[in-house]
Design a protein around this motif. Structure first.
Motif: not given
Length: 168
Positions: A141-150
């Motif tokens: 979920l942390e990686k998903d959040l980073l990619r979503l923000f990007q």
């Protein structure tokens, strides 16, 4: 119900990896011997320092810099930047190409943002299936959040670039 654990490689692909793992995986993808030959490094020393099964050895600062430089030159620096994001608590942002931002690219950024929201929603649903969120699920979920923000930042930047382009 048995819980399937991800392998170290699966974790690194689906989460934000630690720096040594990111460097090792990048060197493996790009060819450790090619990197060593390009910078006149001893391949066995590089291999030993990147060995994920040897926690007593780590890449030197020079090896880190050269692997990162090689990865940048071969458009494969994302995993290393992800690891640095994890260490620093910062977010790195890939910007759209200013010369190629038209309606198609702008809608492509919207589609990417929607895809990222869908992926995070799906991963959240999967994480909650057993009534708890374990460390591996949280890392995903942390990686998903980073990619979503990007993705959101790329969309806004694409819109800004679109505004500056003459459309006719």
């Amino acid at each position: 119900m048995s819980i399937t654990r991800m392998s170290r490689i699966e974790l690194a692909q689906n989460t934000l990896p630690d720096l040594k793992t990111a460097l090792a995986m990048t060197a493996k993808r790009q060819g450790l011997k090619k990197i060593a030959a390009t910078y006149d490094l001893h391949p066995q020393a590089l291999y030993n320092n990147l060995n994920l099964n040897d926690s007593d050895r780590n890449p030197t600062l020079q090896q880190f810099e050269l692997i990162t430089e090689y990865a940048r030159d071969h458009d494969d620096v994302e995993q290393i930047l992800d690891a640095l994001s994890l260490i620093t608590g910062c977010v790195w942002l890939p910007w759209p190409d200013a010369g190629e931002t038209g309606k198609t690219e702008l809608f492509g950024e919207v589609a990417e943002l929607v895809t990222r929201v869908g992926k995070m929603t799906s991963n959240t649903r999967d994480a909650l299936k057993d009534g708890r969120v374990d460390a591996d699920e949280l890392a995903i979920l942390e990686k998903d959040l980073l990619r979503l923000f990007q993705s959101g930042c790329r969309l806004v930047e694409a819109a800004r670039l679109f505004d500056g382009v003459t459309h006719g």
